[in-house]
Write a protein that holds these residues in place. Structure first.
Motif, short mmCIF file in Angstrom:
data_model
loop_
_atom_site.label_atom_id
_atom_site.label_comp_id
_atom_site.label_asym_id
_atom_site.label_seq_id
_atom_site.Cartn_x
_atom_site.Cartn_y
_atom_site.Cartn_z
N ARG A 1 0.59 -1.20 -0.24
CA ARG A 1 -0.14 -0.25 -0.04
C ARG A 1 0.60 0.78 -0.09
N ASP A 2 2.00 1.58 1.04
CA ASP A 2 2.49 1.78 1.01
C ASP A 2 3.42 2.40 -0.67
N ALA A 3 3.99 1.74 -0.24
CA ALA A 3 4.94 1.98 -2.18
C ALA A 3 4.28 1.88 -3.36
N PHE A 4 3.12 1.42 -3.49
CA PHE A 4 2.11 2.25 -4.48
C PHE A 4 1.07 2.51 -4.77
N GLU A 5 0.63 3.75 -2.93
CA GLU A 5 0.23 4.42 -2.71
C GLU A 5 -1.32 4.00 -2.71
N ILE A 6 -1.64 3.04 -2.99
CA ILE A 6 -2.77 2.58 -3.44
C ILE A 6 -3.95 2.27 -2.16
N SER A 7 -4.76 3.36 -1.86
CA SER A 7 -6.08 3.31 -0.98
C SER A 7 -7.01 2.62 -0.62
N GLU A 8 -7.34 2.27 -1.90
CA GLU A 8 -8.82 1.41 -1.77
C GLU A 8 -8.66 -0.13 -1.36
N THR A 9 -9.38 -0.21 -0.70
CA THR A 9 -9.51 -1.85 0.38
C THR A 9 -10.32 -2.86 -0.22
N GLN A 10 -10.31 -2.68 -1.55
CA GLN A 10 -11.16 -3.88 -1.93
C GLN A 10 -9.76 -4.44 -4.38
N ILE A 11 -9.15 -4.62 -3.41
CA ILE A 11 -8.12 -5.25 -4.42
C ILE A 11 -8.17 -6.45 -5.47
N VAL A 12 -8.37 -6.17 -6.89
CA VAL A 12 -8.32 -7.58 -8.04
C VAL A 12 -7.32 -7.26 -8.32
N LEU A 13 -6.22 -8.54 -8.02
CA LEU A 13 -4.58 -8.50 -8.79
C LEU A 13 -4.71 -9.22 -10.30
N THR A 14 -3.73 -9.04 -11.22
CA THR A 14 -2.90 -9.22 -12.20
C THR A 14 -1.14 -9.28 -12.07
N VAL A 15 -0.99 -10.13 -11.89
CA VAL A 15 0.67 -10.27 -12.14
C VAL A 15 1.02 -11.29 -13.40
N THR A 16 2.08 -10.33 -14.74
CA THR A 16 1.82 -11.34 -16.15
C THR A 16 3.07 -10.60 -15.58
N ASN A 17 3.75 -11.26 -17.70
CA ASN A 17 4.87 -10.95 -18.16
C ASN A 17 4.41 -9.71 -19.65
N LEU A 18 4.74 -8.53 -19.40
CA LEU A 18 3.72 -8.44 -20.76
C LEU A 18 4.75 -7.67 -22.13
N ASP A 19 5.69 -9.07 -21.59
CA ASP A 19 6.44 -9.23 -23.25
C ASP A 19 5.19 -9.69 -24.63
N PHE A 20 4.48 -10.74 -23.92
CA PHE A 20 3.89 -11.21 -25.15
C PHE A 20 2.40 -10.25 -25.16
N ARG A 21 2.11 -10.15 -26.41
CA ARG A 21 0.92 -8.99 -27.46
C ARG A 21 0.07 -10.74 -26.97
N ALA A 22 -0.14 -11.90 -26.33
CA ALA A 22 -1.24 -12.24 -26.08
C ALA A 22 -1.06 -11.90 -24.48
N LYS A 23 -1.06 -12.24 -23.92
CA LYS A 23 -0.80 -11.47 -22.64
C LYS A 23 -0.94 -10.40 -22.01
N ARG A 24 -0.66 -9.82 -22.94
CA ARG A 24 -1.06 -7.86 -22.95
C ARG A 24 -2.90 -7.91 -23.28
N ARG A 25 -3.45 -8.70 -23.65
CA ARG A 25 -4.73 -8.83 -24.48
C ARG A 25 -5.59 -9.74 -23.57
N GLY A 26 -4.95 -10.25 -22.92
CA GLY A 26 -5.08 -10.66 -21.50
C GLY A 26 -5.54 -9.79 -20.16
N VAL A 27 -4.99 -9.06 -20.30
CA VAL A 27 -4.94 -7.67 -19.54
C VAL A 27 -5.73 -6.66 -19.64
#
Length: 169
Positions: free
Chosen positions: A56-82
């Motif tokens: 929260r501190d590092a990324f200045e995220i104040s919202e309490t409900q969080i949806v997270l995606t962790v991915t590698n955006l070296d791939f176009r198909a993964k970018r389309r997924g996001v």
């Protein structure tokens, strides 16, 4: 077409949950009798591997409900997924001012994705609650912060990031 061909050639599938077997059957035509389930155990101690407060501190995220995606955006198909995730979450973000979508992951398509996002999301209140962090060293802290992990990809069958999210609970 290639995916459909491959799906028709395989002997079966292995899913990570019984819920996914229905989707596999619907999307591939593979009968339930050829779909195995290998559930991944969840940790019984979420938060043990990272720090929600640090994220929260590092990324200045104040919202309490969080949806997270962790991915590698070296791939176009993964970018389309996001992009698919964003498209599906916009209505929820409009309705819930305490909901944020956090995307962690760098790569060749990161800047292209940010441009797409800025062009696509006209509602500034919504856009401000979509955090595009780029590469993150302490992903475990983000898993601790998240309430929901979402991942869409037409490239991956069973990516490690899903295992990581499940292990973090």
């Amino acid at each position: 077409r290639l995916n459909r061909y491959i799906y028709n050639q395989v002997a079966g599938f292995v899913a990570v949950s019984t819920d996914l077997t229905t989707a596999i059957e619907a999307n591939t035509g593979c009968p339930q009798t050829r779909i195995g389930v290998a559930p991944v155990p969840l940790t019984t101690d979420p938060g043990a591997n990272g720090s929600e407060t640090n994220a929260r501190d590092a990324f200045e995220i104040s919202e309490t409900q969080i949806v997270l995606t962790v991915t590698n955006l070296d791939f176009r198909a993964k970018r389309r997924g996001v992009e698919t995730m964003v498209s599906e979450l916009v209505a929820l973000l409009r309705e819930n001012e305490d909901l944020a979508y956090v995307i962690a992951g760098g790569g060749a398509h990161l800047d292209e994705f940010r441009t797409w996002l800025d062009d696509r999301i006209e509602d500034r209140a919504v856009r401000e609650r979509i955090y595009v962090l780029g590469f993150v060293d302490d992903v475990a802290a983000l898993y601790d912060l998240a309430d929901v992990f979402g991942y869409v990809s037409s490239l991956d069958g069973y990516p490690n990031v899903v295992l990581e999210a499940q292990a973090e609970g």
